[in-house]
Design a protein around this motif. Structure first.
Motif: not given
Length: 172
Positions: A65, A132, A151
């Motif tokens: 992410a 994120y 994230a």
């Protein structure tokens, strides 16, 4: 010539003490305690290894992410005006406190910014999709801009949560 051996004589039942029965029972109790302690140790070790594997899984998802947010900074032509206090489209102003710590954000008054207004990186086996957010930090004298990407990811267990951050300098 050999002498005949006398017959073995047994004591009458009333004279026997039953000491061997007591010893066998004590040995059985010790063995039972050993089995119970080994089983508990095995279960504890199994839980530890399962939790460790889930934490590694969540860390890998958080890293993915994070890379997705960094790639978005590299690919999109982001402008400081796109970053809002409500973190629309996962783009946040730093504001008074960091976006991942804000108690309320955007339309939701109960979820934090990273849980409500974030970009999503989905994984099949995770308890919920990784998320994120990108925060605009500042513009440097050389014209480059500094961003912070945060994230958050969950493992297979909803209680396993990993949060990672990186700072990115993007040149204009």
């Amino acid at each position: 010539m050999r002498q005949p051996q006398p017959f073995v004589t047994f004591k009458p039942k009333s004279a026997q003490q039953g000491f061997s029965l007591f010893i066998v029972l004590m040995v059985m109790i010790v063995v039972a305690f050993l089995v119970v302690s080994v089983t508990q140790s095995y279960n504890t070790e199994q839980r530890i290894s399962t939790n460790d594997a889930d934490h590694k899984f969540a860390t890998a998802l958080a890293e993915a992410a994070l890379r997705t947010g960094e790639k978005r900074i590299a690919d999109d032509d982001l402008d400081a005006s796109q970053f809002t206090e409500d973190c629309e489209n996962a783009l946040c102003n730093v504001g008074t406190n960091p976006a991942w710590e804000r108690a309320t954000c955007g339309k939701s008054k109960t979820e934090s910014c990273i849980d409500n207004s974030s970009g999503i990186f989905a994984a099949r086996e995770a308890a919920q999709p990784s998320r994120y957010i990108i925060e605009y930090i500042s513009q440097q004298p050389d014209g480059s801009e500094i961003y912070r990407v945060t994230a958050k990811a969950w493992g297979k267990n909803r209680n396993t949560v990993v949060i990672l951050q990186s700072y990115v300098a993007a040149g204009k």
